[in-house]
Write a protein that holds these residues in place. Structure first.
Motif, PDB file in Angstrom:
ATOM      1  N   ASP A 134       1.258  -0.863  -0.370  1.00 43.97           N
ATOM      2  CA  ASP A 134      -0.340   0.356   0.294  1.00 43.97           C
ATOM      3  C   ASP A 134       0.395   1.748   0.141  1.00 43.97           C
ATOM      4  OD1 ASP A 134      -1.675  -1.834  -0.040  1.00 43.97           O
ATOM      5  OD2 ASP A 134      -2.932  -1.416   2.601  1.00 43.97           O
ATOM      6  N   VAL A 135       1.779   1.454   0.614  1.00 44.82           N
ATOM      7  CA  VAL A 135       2.837   2.603   0.636  1.00 44.82           C
ATOM      8  C   VAL A 135       3.878   2.579  -0.455  1.00 44.82           C
ATOM      9  CG1 VAL A 135       4.770   3.106   1.966  1.00 44.82           C
ATOM     10  CG2 VAL A 135       3.004   2.271   3.089  1.00 44.82           C
ATOM     11  N   THR A 136       4.351   1.442  -0.730  1.00 47.17           N
ATOM     12  CA  THR A 136       4.428   1.676  -2.166  1.00 47.17           C
ATOM     13  C   THR A 136       3.743   2.017  -3.425  1.00 47.17           C
ATOM     14  OG1 THR A 136       6.317  -0.436  -1.699  1.00 47.17           O
ATOM     15  CG2 THR A 136       5.801   0.369  -3.859  1.00 47.17           C
ATOM     16  N   ALA A 137       2.101   1.951  -3.123  1.00 45.09           N
ATOM     17  CA  ALA A 137       1.523   2.676  -4.355  1.00 45.09           C
ATOM     18  C   ALA A 137       1.560   3.742  -4.062  1.00 45.09           C
ATOM     19  CB  ALA A 137       0.385   1.521  -3.937  1.00 45.09           C
ATOM     20  N   ALA A 138       0.878   4.072  -2.791  1.00 41.64           N
ATOM     21  CA  ALA A 138       1.561   6.094  -2.021  1.00 41.64           C
ATOM     22  C   ALA A 138       2.688   6.462  -2.736  1.00 41.64           C
ATOM     23  CB  ALA A 138       1.006   5.626  -1.031  1.00 41.64           C
ATOM     24  N   LEU A 139       3.831   6.449  -2.983  1.00 45.32           N
ATOM     25  CA  LEU A 139       5.395   6.444  -3.413  1.00 45.32           C
ATOM     26  C   LEU A 139       4.761   6.706  -4.681  1.00 45.32           C
ATOM     27  CD1 LEU A 139       7.529   4.979  -1.290  1.00 45.32           C
ATOM     28  CD2 LEU A 139       6.743   6.914  -0.924  1.00 45.32           C
ATOM     29  N   ASP A 140       4.923   5.734  -5.527  1.00 40.04           N
ATOM     30  CA  ASP A 140       4.270   5.502  -7.268  1.00 40.04           C
ATOM     31  C   ASP A 140       3.230   7.035  -7.219  1.00 40.04           C
ATOM     32  OD1 ASP A 140       5.635   3.079  -6.943  1.00 40.04           O
ATOM     33  OD2 ASP A 140       4.178   1.528  -6.742  1.00 40.04           O
ATOM     34  N   PHE A 141       1.582   7.017  -6.792  1.00 38.89           N
ATOM     35  CA  PHE A 141       1.289   8.559  -6.999  1.00 38.89           C
ATOM     36  C   PHE A 141       1.859   9.194  -6.824  1.00 38.89           C
ATOM     37  CE2 PHE A 141      -1.480  10.844  -5.371  1.00 38.89           C
ATOM     38  CZ  PHE A 141      -2.786  11.037  -6.778  1.00 38.89           C
ATOM     39  N   VAL A 142       2.342   9.687  -5.487  1.00 32.95           N
ATOM     40  CA  VAL A 142       3.632  11.282  -5.554  1.00 32.95           C
ATOM     41  C   VAL A 142       4.590  11.402  -6.417  1.00 32.95           C
ATOM     42  CG1 VAL A 142       3.928  12.429  -3.857  1.00 32.95           C
ATOM     43  CG2 VAL A 142       2.773  11.234  -2.859  1.00 32.95           C
ATOM     44  N   ALA A 143       4.738  10.229  -6.485  1.00 33.39           N
ATOM     45  CA  ALA A 143       6.362   9.823  -7.569  1.00 33.39           C
ATOM     46  C   ALA A 143       5.583  10.724  -8.667  1.00 33.39           C
ATOM     47  CB  ALA A 143       7.067   9.305  -7.613  1.00 33.39           C
ATOM     48  N   ASP A 149       8.943  16.537  -7.211  1.00 33.67           N
ATOM     49  CA  ASP A 149       9.799  15.779  -7.719  1.00 33.67           C
ATOM     50  C   ASP A 149      10.349  14.240  -7.627  1.00 33.67           C
ATOM     51  OD1 ASP A 149      12.832  15.363  -9.126  1.00 33.67           O
ATOM     52  OD2 ASP A 149      13.829  17.696  -7.967  1.00 33.67           O
ATOM     53  N   PRO A 150      10.496  14.090  -7.683  1.00 33.22           N
ATOM     54  CA  PRO A 150      10.116  12.184  -7.453  1.00 33.22           C
ATOM     55  C   PRO A 150      11.879  11.742  -6.389  1.00 33.22           C
ATOM     56  CG  PRO A 150      10.693  12.271  -9.803  1.00 33.22           C
ATOM     57  CD  PRO A 150      10.272  13.593  -9.367  1.00 33.22           C
ATOM     58  N   ALA A 151      12.597  12.917  -6.734  1.00 37.60           N
ATOM     59  CA  ALA A 151      14.008  13.256  -5.798  1.00 37.60           C
ATOM     60  C   ALA A 151      13.711  13.549  -4.405  1.00 37.60           C
ATOM     61  CB  ALA A 151      14.924  13.800  -7.116  1.00 37.60           C
ATOM     62  N   ALA A 169      10.542   1.666   3.626  1.00 35.46           N
ATOM     63  CA  ALA A 169      12.136   2.994   3.552  1.00 35.46           C
ATOM     64  C   ALA A 169      13.408   2.135   3.662  1.00 35.46           C
ATOM     65  CB  ALA A 169      12.268   4.487   4.634  1.00 35.46           C
ATOM     66  N   GLU A 170      13.030   1.589   4.151  1.00 39.08           N
ATOM     67  CA  GLU A 170      14.693   0.653   3.845  1.00 39.08           C
ATOM     68  C   GLU A 170      15.402  -0.332   2.686  1.00 39.08           C
ATOM     69  OE1 GLU A 170      14.111  -1.680   9.068  1.00 39.08           O
ATOM     70  OE2 GLU A 170      14.744  -2.279   7.283  1.00 39.08           O
ATOM     71  N   ARG A 171      14.220  -0.509   1.677  1.00 40.13           N
ATOM     72  CA  ARG A 171      14.594  -0.686   0.244  1.00 40.13           C
ATOM     73  C   ARG A 171      14.034   0.041  -0.292  1.00 40.13           C
ATOM     74  NH1 ARG A 171      14.323  -6.237   1.119  1.00 40.13           N
ATOM     75  NH2 ARG A 171      14.965  -7.522   2.968  1.00 40.13           N
ATOM     76  N   ASP A 172      12.946   1.065  -0.348  1.00 42.31           N
ATOM     77  CA  ASP A 172      13.115   1.836  -1.218  1.00 42.31           C
ATOM     78  C   ASP A 172      14.334   2.913  -1.591  1.00 42.31           C
ATOM     79  OD1 ASP A 172      11.771   3.163  -3.382  1.00 42.31           O
ATOM     80  OD2 ASP A 172       9.375   2.898  -2.407  1.00 42.31           O
ATOM     81  N   ALA A 173      14.207   3.116  -2.717  1.00 37.78           N
ATOM     82  CA  ALA A 173      15.349   4.568  -2.236  1.00 37.78           C
ATOM     83  C   ALA A 173      14.685   6.164  -2.687  1.00 37.78           C
ATOM     84  CB  ALA A 173      17.065   4.025  -3.057  1.00 37.78           C
ATOM     85  N   ARG A 174      13.800   5.799  -3.081  1.00 41.55           N
ATOM     86  CA  ARG A 174      12.648   6.770  -3.403  1.00 41.55           C
ATOM     87  C   ARG A 174      12.883   7.377  -2.321  1.00 41.55           C
ATOM     88  NH1 ARG A 174       7.967   4.888  -6.534  1.00 41.55           N
ATOM     89  NH2 ARG A 174       8.178   3.368  -4.997  1.00 41.55           N
ATOM     90  N   VAL A 175      12.261   6.933  -0.741  1.00 38.55           N
ATOM     91  CA  VAL A 175      12.610   7.849   0.357  1.00 38.55           C
ATOM     92  C   VAL A 175      13.356   8.699   0.399  1.00 38.55           C
ATOM     93  CG1 VAL A 175      11.712   7.112   2.714  1.00 38.55           C
ATOM     94  CG2 VAL A 175      10.398   5.988   1.186  1.00 38.55           C
ATOM     95  N   GLY A 231      22.180   5.863   4.879  1.00 42.60           N
ATOM     96  CA  GLY A 231      22.538   7.634   5.309  1.00 42.60           C
ATOM     97  C   GLY A 231      20.991   8.447   4.934  1.00 42.60           C
ATOM     98  N   ARG A 232      19.816   8.050   4.587  1.00 40.10           N
ATOM     99  CA  ARG A 232      18.978   8.850   4.344  1.00 40.10           C
ATOM    100  C   ARG A 232      18.597   9.051   6.092  1.00 40.10           C
ATOM    101  NH1 ARG A 232      15.345   5.084   1.533  1.00 40.10           N
ATOM    102  NH2 ARG A 232      16.892   3.991   1.847  1.00 40.10           N
ATOM    103  N   PRO A 233      17.872  10.831   6.285  1.00 40.52           N
ATOM    104  CA  PRO A 233      17.935  10.804   7.820  1.00 40.52           C
ATOM    105  C   PRO A 233      16.503  10.043   8.370  1.00 40.52           C
ATOM    106  CG  PRO A 233      18.122  13.230   6.287  1.00 40.52           C
ATOM    107  CD  PRO A 233      18.254  12.126   5.611  1.00 40.52           C
TER     108      PRO A 233
END
Length: 298
Positions: A134-143, A149-151, A169-175, A231-233
């Motif tokens: 569900d969270v991955t789909a939400a990130l897809d939608f926002v990106a 900016d998807p970055a 977040a541990e696996r999706d570097a877009r976060v 290294g991501r906060p």
């Protein structure tokens, strides 16, 4: 029939009492597990008028399981956006304080209902296991939004949503930055903390019920991958009188994480009471956390 000797009768009665007690614990644990899988739906109530949310609109998107997830989206004014993930047995409206604080700072904000919550599809809660989709789909939608900016994507979650946010977040570097409030380091440990009064006798029937329903309990262990943020906060928030996510559990997540990381323990706050106890500081800490990570990206 020969009558039982008195000296044998007492141990037999004790044994039957123990077996009955164990049976009651198993039945109770199963009922608890069913309640964790199928919580009652909390109706979604649209917020009253607020300047920060004037541009908020209804949205819907589909996850990898084909479930329709419904939510609200506030367009970004600064090219960055944060996805907000609510807790168990609630819905997107639970995080309106966080949404207002971030939208006021110019962030795009997506609030949505996880599966089997609010107005989204699905009939079973899996405590972070399938909610990752569900969270991955939400990130897809926002990106994919033209205003974003998807970055420059951030993720915030509360309680079950916080644990799920960490897993993703541990696996999706877009976060590029993640914040979690009242999260648990591992589902099994959380069940033992909440229902383990009698140790395995009371906790294992709950876990058995979850596993039998298809929940991969062993996969819901964000504590194992905290350094995969690379290294991501990270911002962790917890109340010092939270019975649902004791400080010691949150502290174990913090110890397992690599820098940069921050732990804020809110004195006098229970589960989800951060905005009630320290609203200004809470809003400021959220804004500053995402500002540092997202507004200098890209």
């Amino acid at each position: 029939m020969t009558a039982l000797r008195p000296r044998l009768l007492v141990p037999l009665v004790l044994l039957l009492g123990v077996l009955a007690s164990v049976g009651l614990l198993v039945v109770k644990g199963h009922r608890i597990g069913q309640g964790l899988l199928h919580p009652p739906h909390v109706p979604v109530t649209r917020p009253s008028a607020a300047p920060e949310l004037d541009a908020m609109r209804d949205v819907a998107f589909t996850n990898a399981d084909g479930l329709t997830l419904r939510g609200w989206y506030v367009p970004s004014q600064n090219r960055a956006a944060v996805v907000l993930v609510h807790g168990f047995a609630d819905n997107r409206a639970q995080l309106l304080f966080e949404a207002r604080a971030l939208a006021r700072a110019g962030y795009g904000v997506l609030l949505f209902d996880l599966r089997a919550h609010g107005e989204s599809g699905g009939d079973r809660v899996t405590w972070g296991d399938l909610e990752r989709r569900d969270v991955t789909a939400a990130l897809d939608f926002v990106a994919a939004r033209p205003d974003v900016d998807p970055a420059r994507l951030g993720l915030f979650g509360f309680s079950m949503g916080g644990t799920t946010a960490l897993l993703v977040a541990e696996r999706d570097a877009r976060v590029k930055a993640v914040a979690a409030a009242g999260a648990y380091p591992a589902l099994e440990a959380d069940v033992y903390s909440g229902y383990g009064r009698w140790g395995a006798l009371s906790a294992e029937p709950v876990l058995w019920t979850l596993r039998r329903a298809g929940v991969d309990v062993e996969a819901v262990r964000p504590i194992d991958g905290m350094c995969q943020l690379k290294g991501r906060p990270l911002l962790l928030v917890n109340g010092d009188v939270d019975p649902d996510a004791p400080t010691k559990l949150q502290a174990s997540l913090f110890r397992a994480a690599c820098e940069p990381k921050t732990l804020w323990v809110v004195e006098g706050a229970g589960h989800g009471e951060y905005a009630r106890v320290a609203p200004e500081e809470y809003a400021r800490r959220l804004r500053e956390h995402f500002d540092r990570a997202l507004l200098g990206a890209g």
